[in-house]
Scaffold this motif. Structure first.
Motif, short mmCIF file in Angstrom:
data_model
loop_
_atom_site.label_atom_id
_atom_site.label_comp_id
_atom_site.label_asym_id
_atom_site.label_seq_id
_atom_site.Cartn_x
_atom_site.Cartn_y
_atom_site.Cartn_z
N ASP A 51 0.83 -1.01 0.12
CA ASP A 51 0.17 -0.09 0.11
C ASP A 51 0.87 1.35 -0.04
OD1 ASP A 51 -2.42 1.50 2.19
OD2 ASP A 51 -2.42 1.23 0.16
N ARG A 52 0.76 2.15 -0.89
CA ARG A 52 1.69 3.09 -1.06
C ARG A 52 1.55 4.32 -0.16
NH1 ARG A 52 0.23 5.06 -6.95
NH2 ARG A 52 -0.93 6.08 -5.65
N LYS A 53 0.23 4.36 0.58
CA LYS A 53 -0.02 5.46 1.33
C LYS A 53 0.35 5.01 2.93
CE LYS A 53 -3.56 7.74 -1.20
NZ LYS A 53 -4.72 8.22 -1.49
N GLY A 54 0.50 3.84 3.03
CA GLY A 54 0.77 3.31 4.35
C GLY A 54 -0.27 2.66 5.47
N ILE A 55 0.21 2.18 6.57
CA ILE A 55 -0.80 1.93 7.32
C ILE A 55 -1.65 2.95 7.92
CG2 ILE A 55 0.69 1.87 9.42
CD1 ILE A 55 -1.86 -1.20 8.52
N GLU A 56 -0.95 3.89 8.13
CA GLU A 56 -2.01 5.29 8.79
C GLU A 56 -3.06 5.53 7.86
OE1 GLU A 56 -1.44 9.71 10.42
OE2 GLU A 56 0.33 8.66 9.85
N ALA A 57 -2.94 5.73 6.55
CA ALA A 57 -4.05 5.92 5.54
C ALA A 57 -4.86 4.98 5.68
CB ALA A 57 -3.57 6.29 3.88
N LEU A 116 -5.68 2.68 8.04
CA LEU A 116 -6.46 2.85 9.31
C LEU A 116 -7.74 3.90 9.49
CD1 LEU A 116 -3.80 2.11 11.73
CD2 LEU A 116 -5.72 0.69 11.43
N VAL A 117 -7.23 5.13 8.81
CA VAL A 117 -8.07 6.38 8.61
C VAL A 117 -9.26 5.87 7.95
CG1 VAL A 117 -8.34 8.87 8.11
CG2 VAL A 117 -6.36 8.04 9.46
N ARG A 118 -8.83 5.54 6.83
CA ARG A 118 -9.94 4.97 5.78
C ARG A 118 -11.05 3.95 6.39
NH1 ARG A 118 -6.58 4.16 1.79
NH2 ARG A 118 -6.53 2.01 1.93
N VAL A 120 -17.30 2.57 10.71
CA VAL A 120 -18.64 3.31 11.28
C VAL A 120 -19.95 3.17 10.36
CG1 VAL A 120 -19.58 5.45 11.91
CG2 VAL A 120 -17.32 4.98 12.33
N ARG A 121 -19.86 3.27 9.06
CA ARG A 121 -20.84 3.12 7.89
C ARG A 121 -21.24 1.42 8.05
NH1 ARG A 121 -18.44 5.26 2.78
NH2 ARG A 121 -17.14 6.66 3.81
N GLU A 122 -20.30 0.76 8.20
CA GLU A 122 -20.80 -0.71 8.29
C GLU A 122 -21.54 -1.01 9.66
OE1 GLU A 122 -21.32 -4.65 7.01
OE2 GLU A 122 -20.49 -2.76 6.01
N ALA A 123 -21.12 -0.56 10.51
CA ALA A 123 -21.89 -0.62 11.89
C ALA A 123 -23.23 -0.02 11.87
CB ALA A 123 -21.21 0.15 13.01
N ALA A 168 -9.02 -8.83 9.74
CA ALA A 168 -9.56 -9.09 11.09
C ALA A 168 -9.51 -7.82 12.02
CB ALA A 168 -8.58 -10.02 11.80
N VAL A 169 -8.72 -7.07 11.90
CA VAL A 169 -8.66 -5.51 12.48
C VAL A 169 -9.81 -4.96 12.07
CG1 VAL A 169 -7.31 -3.32 12.51
CG2 VAL A 169 -5.93 -5.36 12.92
N TYR A 170 -10.19 -4.89 10.92
CA TYR A 170 -11.31 -4.22 10.35
C TYR A 170 -12.58 -4.94 11.03
CZ TYR A 170 -14.88 -2.52 7.14
OH TYR A 170 -15.91 -1.88 6.36
N GLN A 171 -12.49 -6.05 11.29
CA GLN A 171 -13.89 -6.54 11.62
C GLN A 171 -13.93 -6.23 13.33
OE1 GLN A 171 -16.44 -8.37 10.42
NE2 GLN A 171 -15.48 -7.72 8.34
N GLU A 172 -12.82 -5.92 13.72
CA GLU A 172 -12.77 -5.53 15.14
C GLU A 172 -13.26 -3.99 15.39
OE1 GLU A 172 -13.15 -6.52 18.58
OE2 GLU A 172 -12.70 -8.21 17.44
N MET A 173 -12.70 -3.32 14.23
CA MET A 173 -13.22 -1.90 14.24
C MET A 173 -14.63 -1.79 13.98
SD MET A 173 -9.93 -0.55 11.86
CE MET A 173 -10.32 1.23 11.77
#
Length: 105
Positions: free
Chosen positions: A1-7, A9-11, A17-20, A84-89
């Motif tokens: 991923d060119r923008k890195g993990i920070e981008a 995570l933010v995305r 939130v939308r999925e929840a 897995a992290v996304y599911q936890e988010m």
């Protein structure tokens, strides 16, 4: 991923939130697991998955072991961990939305 993990995570925090919100509106009934209609069956399976404790860990086992992520080496591991992290988010966002809803009452 060119923008890195920070981008990433933010995305995905925004997506979570939308999925929840979607999950809280979803009408999948657990009893439909045995339905003949594949769409109803899929919604029922999602309803069960939403209620799993340690949802992220459960998804990791599913993605990495059951779906064969382990066969993809380090890329499979990274993708399985990210999912897995996304599911936890999503689970965290869902709990926050439910808490907000309870406070509003």
């Amino acid at each position: 991923d060119r923008k890195g993990i920070e981008a990433w995570l933010v995305r995905h925090a925004r997506y979570a939130v939308r999925e929840a919100e979607h999950e809280l509106r979803a009408s999948g009934r657990i009893g439909d697991v045995i339905a003949l209609d594949p769409l109803r069956r899929r919604e029922a399976l999602k309803a069960i998955a939403r209620r799993l404790p340690l949802r992220g860990l459960a998804y990791f086992v599913y993605a990495y072991v059951v779906r064969g992520g382990i066969l993809e080496g380090s890329r499979g591991l990274e993708l399985s961990v990210r999912r897995a992290v996304y599911q936890e988010m999503i689970a965290i966002a869902r709990r926050a939305l439910l808490a907000e809803r309870d406070e509003a009452r």
